[in-house]
Design an enzyme around this catalytic site. Structure first.
Site, PDB file in Angstrom:
ATOM      1  N   SER A  31       0.817  -1.205   0.000  1.00  0.00           N
ATOM      2  CA  SER A  31       0.000   0.000   0.000  1.00  0.00           C
ATOM      3  C   SER A  31       0.858   1.267   0.000  1.00  0.00           C
ATOM      4  O   SER A  31       1.740   1.382  -0.837  1.00  0.00           O
ATOM      5  CB  SER A  31      -0.937  -0.071   1.200  1.00  0.00           C
ATOM      6  OG  SER A  31      -2.086   0.654   0.928  1.00  0.00           O
TER       7      SER A  31
ATOM      8  N   LYS B 118       4.362   2.130  -2.280  1.00  0.00           N
ATOM      9  CA  LYS B 118       4.816   3.313  -3.022  1.00  0.00           C
ATOM     10  C   LYS B 118       6.244   3.650  -2.554  1.00  0.00           C
ATOM     11  O   LYS B 118       7.148   3.870  -3.362  1.00  0.00           O
ATOM     12  CB  LYS B 118       3.905   4.528  -2.755  1.00  0.00           C
ATOM     13  CG  LYS B 118       2.394   4.276  -2.953  1.00  0.00           C
ATOM     14  CD  LYS B 118       1.599   5.570  -2.763  1.00  0.00           C
ATOM     15  CE  LYS B 118       0.200   5.451  -2.184  1.00  0.00           C
ATOM     16  NZ  LYS B 118      -0.818   4.743  -2.898  1.00  0.00           N
TER      17      LYS B 118
ATOM     18  N   TRP C 181      -9.807   0.583  -5.496  1.00  0.00           N
ATOM     19  CA  TRP C 181      -9.234   1.894  -5.160  1.00  0.00           C
ATOM     20  C   TRP C 181      -7.798   2.001  -5.691  1.00  0.00           C
ATOM     21  O   TRP C 181      -7.345   3.054  -6.116  1.00  0.00           O
ATOM     22  CB  TRP C 181      -9.277   2.045  -3.637  1.00  0.00           C
ATOM     23  CG  TRP C 181      -8.820   3.335  -3.050  1.00  0.00           C
ATOM     24  CD1 TRP C 181      -7.796   3.496  -2.155  1.00  0.00           C
ATOM     25  CD2 TRP C 181      -9.370   4.648  -3.245  1.00  0.00           C
ATOM     26  NE1 TRP C 181      -7.681   4.810  -1.799  1.00  0.00           N
ATOM     27  CE2 TRP C 181      -8.638   5.545  -2.449  1.00  0.00           C
ATOM     28  CE3 TRP C 181     -10.412   5.145  -4.029  1.00  0.00           C
ATOM     29  CZ2 TRP C 181      -8.897   6.916  -2.407  1.00  0.00           C
ATOM     30  CZ3 TRP C 181     -10.677   6.520  -3.973  1.00  0.00           C
ATOM     31  CH2 TRP C 181      -9.927   7.375  -3.180  1.00  0.00           C
TER      32      TRP C 181
ATOM     33  N   HIS D 106      -7.888  -5.421  -0.216  1.00  0.00           N
ATOM     34  CA  HIS D 106      -6.637  -4.701   0.013  1.00  0.00           C
ATOM     35  C   HIS D 106      -5.999  -5.229   1.297  1.00  0.00           C
ATOM     36  O   HIS D 106      -6.464  -4.911   2.397  1.00  0.00           O
ATOM     37  CB  HIS D 106      -7.008  -3.218   0.173  1.00  0.00           C
ATOM     38  CG  HIS D 106      -5.846  -2.295   0.320  1.00  0.00           C
ATOM     39  ND1 HIS D 106      -4.998  -1.990  -0.713  1.00  0.00           N
ATOM     40  CD2 HIS D 106      -5.410  -1.574   1.386  1.00  0.00           C
ATOM     41  CE1 HIS D 106      -4.091  -1.121  -0.296  1.00  0.00           C
ATOM     42  NE2 HIS D 106      -4.311  -0.865   0.974  1.00  0.00           N
TER      43      HIS D 106
HETATM   44  C1  GCU Z   1      -5.321   4.875   1.494  1.00  0.00           C
HETATM   45  C2  GCU Z   1      -4.673   5.680   0.391  1.00  0.00           C
HETATM   46  C3  GCU Z   1      -3.808   4.804  -0.513  1.00  0.00           C
HETATM   47  C4  GCU Z   1      -2.834   3.985   0.319  1.00  0.00           C
HETATM   48  C5  GCU Z   1      -3.598   3.252   1.390  1.00  0.00           C
HETATM   49  C6  GCU Z   1      -2.733   2.519   2.410  1.00  0.00           C
HETATM   50  O1  GCU Z   1      -6.276   4.008   0.953  1.00  0.00           O
HETATM   51  O2  GCU Z   1      -5.677   6.331  -0.302  1.00  0.00           O
HETATM   52  O3  GCU Z   1      -3.083   5.603  -1.425  1.00  0.00           O
HETATM   53  O4  GCU Z   1      -2.091   3.140  -0.503  1.00  0.00           O
HETATM   54  O5  GCU Z   1      -4.339   4.157   2.170  1.00  0.00           O
HETATM   55  O6  GCU Z   1      -1.568   2.800   2.567  1.00  0.00           O
HETATM   56  O7  GCU Z   1      -3.291   1.681   3.121  1.00  0.00           O
END
Ligand code: GCU
Length: 419
Positions: A256, A260, A347, A397
């Site tokens: 998540s 990144k 998402w 997720h």
């Molecule tokens: C949120 C956010 C995402 C991220 C995620 C996470 O959903 O919008 O960009 O990747 O959190 O880190 O759990």
């Protein structure tokens, strides 16, 4: 009148909160080329990639997206726990505190599990965790996290008690014993030890160690994602000198937002031999120009501390981006790169993650490496085990044991073999 304002306000809010989940509504877009032609000729050699185009792309993303990170400190660490038997004797556990400066705080506690019986040095999977090292396994010997915690249960008045109770709460995401069985060590550290994950105008965490940079903060100064990536490199400084671990066979993993950060860590630090980015979505592996699920505008408004100031110019303006996720992925080349998605994680735009992985092929081709061959998303549960790998898991997720099986299958195939 008041009611009218309220109604208009509600309409605007609804419009602003609408996100596209319809493939048919993905706008037409053109991806900037990774290997553009120059004066009639295309880049052809790996050497040209490395010295020219990679450097160009790195500077572009540094300037427009993540911000510039400072140099790393000289390695300084303290052994908090010498190797001790764990996981019913299958592993040895060790804990080390790595410092970011001459000060005692902030500092990153690393938790290491390595197979008890394998010959050293062992290959490893290294990833940051979301809730403190104690959340990773129900193991009473793990040092409790000392930093800010991103868990509302841990904001109870008796934090120590709450932390104790959080032992092992994320063990499902960290099936350490299965990696150990496959011959991999697992190294983890808490991301909040590096930089707390909230918008404080970069006053805390490792940002506070660089007052001169903060004084001159501008649109190219590092944000929190870059700080987490930088922290991973500081941890790597410890890993590479630890004789029981194989510093040449380190796969970095992140889920998540940490998926990144992991991609940026791989871009900044070529010592990481393989890269695994799970469900990283917008601002990670997903193509932003598709405007599917989370958008750049939403990233910048919900998490203003993650990226550098320049990234805001692309809010509601993805079409103007002179780059997209395939630029970020290409900075991992020619190293093995595994992108994973989950079917219900719309998402994060699984299809956009797959397409970005595909769009990265030309750079791997340049190195003569086999590329991601699948032309459409493989079915859930089937790992496309190419040098750019792709894995789609059925479900939400998250990170599961099934994902870790894919990590290990991928590492078995692609991490460099021991000489
Ligand atoms: C949120 C956010 C995402 C991220 C995620 C996470 O959903 O919008 O960009 O990747 O959190 O880190 O759990």
């Amino acid at each position: 009148m008041k009611i009218l304002f309220l109604l208009v306000g509600m309409l605007v809010a609804t419009a602003a909160e609408e996100f596209n989940y319809d493939e048919a509504k993905v706008p037409p877009y053109e991806l900037p080329s990774l290997l553009p032609t120059r004066a009639g000729s295309t880049l052809v050699s790996p050497d040209q990639w490395q010295t020219q185009r990679r450097a160009e792309i790195f500077s572009l993303l540094e300037k427009e997206m993540f911000g510039k990170s400072p140099p790393r400190p000289a390695l300084r660490f303290r052994i908090m726990e010498a190797a001790a038997p764990a996981l019913g004797g299958a592993a040895l556990r060790q804990q080390v505190r790595v410092y970011f400066s001459a000060q005692e705080e902030p500092a990153l506690d690393l938790l290491i599990y390595r197979p008890a019986l394998t010959k050293n040095p062992v290959p490893l999977i290294f990833g940051l965790n979301f809730k403190g090292n104690q959340s990773v396994q129900p193991d009473p010997a793990i040092l409790l996290c000392r930093s800010w915690v991103n868990n509302k249960d841990l904001k109870k008045p008796d934090v120590h008690h709450a932390l104790e109770e959080s032992r092992g709460i994320d063990a499902g995401k960290w099936p350490v014993e299965s990696a150990i069985e496959r011959g991999y060590a697992v190294v983890t550290g808490y991301y909040g030890d590096i930089d707390p994950d909230y918008d404080d105008s970069w006053k805390n965490g490792v940002h506070a160690l660089f007052p001169d940079i903060e004084k001159q903060r501008n649109k190219e100064t590092w944000g929190s994602l870059a700080a987490w990536a930088w922290g991973m490199s500081v941890a790597m400084d410890w890993i590479v000198q630890e004789p029981t671990l194989d510093g040449k066979r380190v796969a970095i993993q992140g889920f998540s937002r940490l998926g990144k950060a992991t991609l940026w860590a791989a871009a900044c630090d070529e010592r990481f031999a393989a890269v695994i980015s799970q469900n990283s979505g917008a601002g990670g592996a997903a193509l932003n120009k598709r405007i599917f699920g989370e958008t750049v505008g939403r990233l910048n408004s919900s998490f203003p501390h993650w990226f550098c100031g320049n990234f805001r110019q692309y809010s509601q303006n993805e079409a103007a981006m002179p780059f997209d996720a395939h630029f970020l992925l290409a900075l991992a080349a020619p190293r093995p790169l595994l992108i994973t998605s989950a079917t219900e994680d719309r998402w994060a735009d699984p299809q956009g993650e797959f397409l970005a992985a595909r769009a990265t092929n030309p750079v791997y081709q340049l190195f003569g490496h086999p590329v991601l061959q699948a032309t459409t998303q493989p079915p859930p549960g089937k790992l496309a085990n190419d040098r750019i790998g792709y894995f789609l898991r059925q479900g939400p997720h998250s990170v599961t044991r099934e994902d870790w099986q894919a990590y290990c299958d991928f590492c078995d195939q692609h991490l460099p073999k021991r000489p």
